[in-house]
Write a protein that holds these residues in place. Structure first.
Motif, PDB file in Angstrom:
ATOM      1  N   VAL A 320      40.656  94.008 -17.266  1.00 21.75           N
ATOM      2  CA  VAL A 320      39.527  93.955 -16.337  1.00 21.75           C
ATOM      3  C   VAL A 320      39.411  92.565 -15.727  1.00 21.75           C
ATOM      4  N   SER A 321      39.249  92.531 -14.403  1.00 22.11           N
ATOM      5  CA  SER A 321      38.999  91.286 -13.688  1.00 22.11           C
ATOM      6  C   SER A 321      38.096  91.621 -12.507  1.00 22.11           C
ATOM      7  N   PRO A 322      37.455  90.627 -11.906  1.00 18.01           N
ATOM      8  CA  PRO A 322      36.592  90.916 -10.751  1.00 18.01           C
ATOM      9  C   PRO A 322      37.317  91.639  -9.615  1.00 18.01           C
ATOM     10  N   GLU A 323      38.624  91.380  -9.447  1.00 21.25           N
ATOM     11  CA  GLU A 323      39.383  92.026  -8.382  1.00 21.25           C
ATOM     12  C   GLU A 323      39.641  93.500  -8.695  1.00 21.25           C
ATOM     13  N   ILE A 324      39.810  93.799  -9.976  1.00 18.34           N
ATOM     14  CA  ILE A 324      40.158  95.155 -10.385  1.00 18.34           C
ATOM     15  C   ILE A 324      38.917  96.027 -10.559  1.00 18.34           C
ATOM     16  N   LEU A 325      37.782  95.398 -10.866  1.00 23.66           N
ATOM     17  CA  LEU A 325      36.562  96.142 -11.201  1.00 23.66           C
ATOM     18  C   LEU A 325      36.186  97.210 -10.170  1.00 23.66           C
ATOM     19  N   PRO A 326      36.242  96.946  -8.852  1.00 25.61           N
ATOM     20  CA  PRO A 326      35.881  98.000  -7.885  1.00 25.61           C
ATOM     21  C   PRO A 326      36.759  99.247  -8.002  1.00 25.61           C
ATOM     22  N   PHE A 327      38.034  99.063  -8.339  1.00 28.12           N
ATOM     23  CA  PHE A 327      38.936 100.203  -8.460  1.00 28.12           C
ATOM     24  C   PHE A 327      38.743 100.936  -9.792  1.00 28.12           C
ATOM     25  N   ILE A 328      38.286 100.204 -10.807  1.00 28.65           N
ATOM     26  CA  ILE A 328      37.910 100.863 -12.057  1.00 28.65           C
ATOM     27  C   ILE A 328      36.717 101.788 -11.802  1.00 28.65           C
ATOM     28  N   ARG A 329      35.736 101.287 -11.054  1.00 29.55           N
ATOM     29  CA  ARG A 329      34.566 102.107 -10.722  1.00 29.55           C
ATOM     30  C   ARG A 329      34.971 103.303  -9.856  1.00 29.55           C
ATOM     31  N   LEU A 330      35.878 103.065  -8.902  1.00 33.52           N
ATOM     32  CA  LEU A 330      36.371 104.169  -8.071  1.00 33.52           C
ATOM     33  C   LEU A 330      37.047 105.222  -8.940  1.00 33.52           C
ATOM     34  N   GLY A 331      37.905 104.769  -9.852  1.00 35.95           N
ATOM     35  CA  GLY A 331      38.602 105.702 -10.736  1.00 35.95           C
ATOM     36  C   GLY A 331      37.648 106.540 -11.560  1.00 35.95           C
ATOM     37  N   GLU A 332      36.628 105.896 -12.116  1.00 36.64           N
ATOM     38  CA  GLU A 332      35.628 106.618 -12.909  1.00 36.64           C
ATOM     39  C   GLU A 332      34.909 107.664 -12.060  1.00 36.64           C
ATOM     40  N   GLY A 428      40.558 108.661  -2.906  1.00 36.73           N
ATOM     41  CA  GLY A 428      39.471 107.777  -2.504  1.00 36.73           C
ATOM     42  C   GLY A 428      39.959 106.359  -2.362  1.00 36.73           C
ATOM     43  N   THR A 429      39.086 105.498  -1.885  1.00 34.68           N
ATOM     44  CA  THR A 429      39.430 104.089  -1.728  1.00 34.68           C
ATOM     45  C   THR A 429      38.175 103.248  -1.892  1.00 34.68           C
ATOM     46  N   VAL A 430      38.366 101.940  -1.846  1.00 36.17           N
ATOM     47  CA  VAL A 430      37.251 100.994  -1.827  1.00 36.17           C
ATOM     48  C   VAL A 430      37.316 100.248  -0.507  1.00 36.17           C
ATOM     49  N   SER A 431      36.227 100.297   0.265  1.00 33.87           N
ATOM     50  CA  SER A 431      36.172  99.606   1.554  1.00 33.87           C
ATOM     51  C   SER A 431      34.862  98.840   1.656  1.00 33.87           C
ATOM     52  N   ARG A 432      34.962  97.531   1.871  1.00 32.60           N
ATOM     53  CA  ARG A 432      33.792  96.653   1.954  1.00 32.60           C
ATOM     54  C   ARG A 432      32.886  96.815   0.735  1.00 32.60           C
ATOM     55  N   GLY A 433      33.524  96.912  -0.432  1.00 34.92           N
ATOM     56  CA  GLY A 433      32.791  97.007  -1.689  1.00 34.92           C
ATOM     57  C   GLY A 433      32.204  98.373  -1.976  1.00 34.92           C
ATOM     58  N   GLN A 434      32.531  99.368  -1.151  1.00 33.99           N
ATOM     59  CA  GLN A 434      31.949 100.702  -1.297  1.00 33.99           C
ATOM     60  C   GLN A 434      33.046 101.711  -1.644  1.00 33.99           C
ATOM     61  N   GLU A 435      32.775 102.549  -2.678  1.00 40.81           N
ATOM     62  CA  GLU A 435      33.731 103.598  -3.033  1.00 40.81           C
ATOM     63  C   GLU A 435      33.591 104.759  -2.046  1.00 40.81           C
ATOM     64  N   ARG A 436      34.713 105.231  -1.519  1.00 42.91           N
ATOM     65  CA  ARG A 436      34.685 106.279  -0.492  1.00 42.91           C
ATOM     66  C   ARG A 436      35.611 107.439  -0.876  1.00 42.91           C
ATOM     67  N   LEU A 437      35.177 108.645  -0.546  1.00 46.68           N
ATOM     68  CA  LEU A 437      35.965 109.851  -0.748  1.00 46.68           C
ATOM     69  C   LEU A 437      36.765 110.124   0.520  1.00 46.68           C
ATOM     70  N   LEU A 438      38.094 110.243   0.362  1.00 42.38           N
ATOM     71  CA  LEU A 438      38.957 110.402   1.529  1.00 42.38           C
ATOM     72  C   LEU A 438      39.525 111.808   1.685  1.00 42.38           C
ATOM     73  N   LYS A 439      39.597 112.544   0.597  1.00 47.23           N
ATOM     74  CA  LYS A 439      40.272 113.831   0.689  1.00 47.23           C
ATOM     75  C   LYS A 439      39.871 114.734  -0.468  1.00 47.23           C
TER      76      LYS A 439
END
Length: 525
Positions: A320-332, A428-439
């Motif tokens: 876990v690092s600050p850079e990875i944290l948004p993608f951990i939240r997205l994954g969850e 999904g992805t992370v854009s501007r700090g926001q988790e988004r559903l893409l498909k």
């Protein structure tokens, strides 16, 4: 933050205790007997130990409220990490806190055994002035063989260079670039190192693979003038074999700070030899190291309960690092969404890390996705630590792949779940700090993931969106955002609505009964 109860069952530096007391109710009970530990451990959310307390499976089974075990030191062989992981208990340590202390002790033992310093002092105390009996050896120009070139081994190498020593290292997990940086000759042949070295120093953890790594064959491969130094773990060396080669003078000597059984047994035959220097596990025993490891563990425990990034997790499968944290939240969140649209028994979950993210991060995101996927079923029982073992227990296969290919965004995370009825896909992805559903399945979207979603698979007919909106409005459920994904006019489509309120079973059933609705899922993220 709530003031939880923390038990410290081994001696700990005052600096660490004071830091813990700022946030927790701390019971300091060094030397706690095993039976008393078993009786009281259920009252605590955190346990801090050094090497004396054995955190066994039995202890962990009694620890009904335990969330974290802190080891104020490096090795965790006194903790049943596998059982802790299975129970979802985080294990943390302080791998950097005693690096300098252990390194300096290693150098100290090399000098002590080379110059026979303890032996000379012992005779001097008896009134004997015997200079001729203690002709020693210089380190200058000798070859040092380091078995393990991690934090401590690297620091030993740096200091050995000041003695103008040639340094060989055996470590399958160290790159040639790192070895060159340290001016160390890297070898993949342990026996080459043993044959070449005047001093062999061990710097490895104790694992099933490294247990008794240095046995009879290895010891007899060393020069008769060579010395063995061990400040790492006692189980790395076969002590019976070591005794025999020392007794028969097949090597010059050994300096040990660690033993197979600690405290060392009074009848240990090594104590009868005069070509050894033995110390009682003092590698980390400096004032500075004690304070460092105590503070490192205390600060990580505080971070854990604050919900912040823990820096020294032993059994957390994600770095876990600050850079990875948004993608951990997205994954969850994607995992949680996926679990709530499954309509058949899951068999295999494939996780694709796509685009720039594939090369940007080295860590796995599987535990985050699986945690999210299992959480709607298991609740708080599942966490990042035990998610993968729990999936394994449920015979759910997990596969993680990386690809540079992606869709609209530069990075994305794709999930593909195989069930007994077919496949379900999300991305999904992370854009501007926001988790988004893409498909969802084959339908493209671009919508912020929110706490409440309504996902309706339907036939793309006029009026269907209005009918769904009417039912929600009649039940005081506000629509915050909406997107429709479709491939052809009048064919199958999906609508995803972001709503501000939970949806009752009654409302969900009303929507399901609408003409042209195929299926509806209320998703709570």
């Amino acid at each position: 933050m709530e003031r939880y109860k923390v038990l410290v069952s081994d001696p700990l530096a005052e600096a660490g205790l004071n830091k813990l007391r700022e946030y927790f109710d701390v019971d300091y009970k060094p030397g706690l007997p095993k039976e008393e530990l078993l009786n009281i451990i259920g009252d605590y959310v955190a346990l801090v130990v050094r090497s004396e307390t054995k955190v066994t499976k039995e202890v962990i089974e009694r620890a009904k409220n335990l969330k974290v075990i802190g080891r104020a030191g490096v090795g965790v062989d006194n903790i049943d990490v596998e059982e802790a992981t299975r129970k979802g208990i985080l294990v943390i340590n302080a791998p950097e806190g005693n690096t300098i202390a252990a390194c300096e002790h290693t150098i100290g033992l090399m000098l002590a055994i080379s110059r026979k310093i303890p032996h000379a002092f012992w005779l001097l105390k008896q009134g004997k002035w015997e200079r001729k009996s203690f002709i020693g050896n210089e380190l200058y120009g000798k070859t040092l063989g380091l078995v393990g070139l991690g934090r401590i081994g690297s620091e030993v190498a740096k200091r050995a260079k000041s003695f103008r020593m040639r340094i060989i290292a055996y470590d399958p997990f160290i790159s040639l670039e790192k070895a060159k940086e340290l001016e160390v000759e890297l070898t993949d042949d342990l026996y080459y190192l043993l044959r070449e070295a005047d001093y062999v120093s061990l710097h490895l953890p104790l694992t099933q693979e490294t247990k008794n790594l240095i046995g009879k064959k290895e010891l007899e491969s060393m020069k008769p003038t060579a010395y063995l130094i061990n400040c790492a773990r006692g189980g790395l060396v076969d002590e019976s074999a070591l005794y025999e080669v020392l007794k028969d003078k097949k090597i010059a000597g050994a300096a040990l700070d660690v033993f197979k059984s600690e405290p060392i047994e009074p009848d240990n035959p090594l104590l009868t030899l005069d070509n050894v220097v033995l110390t009682p596990h003092l590698g980390a025993s400096t004032q500075e190291a004690q304070e460092k490891v105590a503070l490192i563990v205390a600060e990580d425990i505080i971070r854990f309960f604050k919900g912040e990034v823990v820096t020294h997790a032993v059994n957390l499968p994600i770095q876990v690092s600050p850079e990875i944290l948004p993608f951990i939240r997205l994954g969850e969140k994607l995992g949680k969404l996926l679990a709530q649209v499954v309509n058949a028994n899951p068999e295999e979950l494939e996780i694709q890390i796509c685009g720039e993210l594939a090369n940007k991060i080295e860590t796995s995101l599987a535990s985050a996705v699986v945690k999210g996927f299992l959480e709607p079923i298991l609740g708080e029982e599942v966490n990042l630590i035990n998610a993968l073992p729990m999936a394994k227990d449920r015979k759910l296969k997990i596969k993680e792949v990386r690809t540079e290919e992606t869709d609209t965004y530069r990075t994305s995370l794709k999930l593909r779940l195989k069930t007994e009825k077919g496949f379900i896909e999300l991305s999904g992805t992370v854009s501007r700090g926001q988790e988004r559903l893409l498909k969802i399945q084959d339908y493209y979207l671009d919508l912020a993931l929110a706490p409440y979603l309504l996902i309706a698979f339907h036939i793309d007919k006029p009026g269907i969106i209005g009918q769904v909106g009417t039912i929600l409005g009649e039940n005081q459920i506000n629509i915050a955002a909406m997107q429709v994904g479709r491939k052809e006019i009048g064919k199958d489509a999906v609508m995803v609505l972001v709503i501000d309120n939970p949806v009752s079973e009654e409302v969900l059933n009303k929507i399901k009964r609408l003409e042209n609705i195929i299926d509806v899922y209320y998703v709570c993220i």
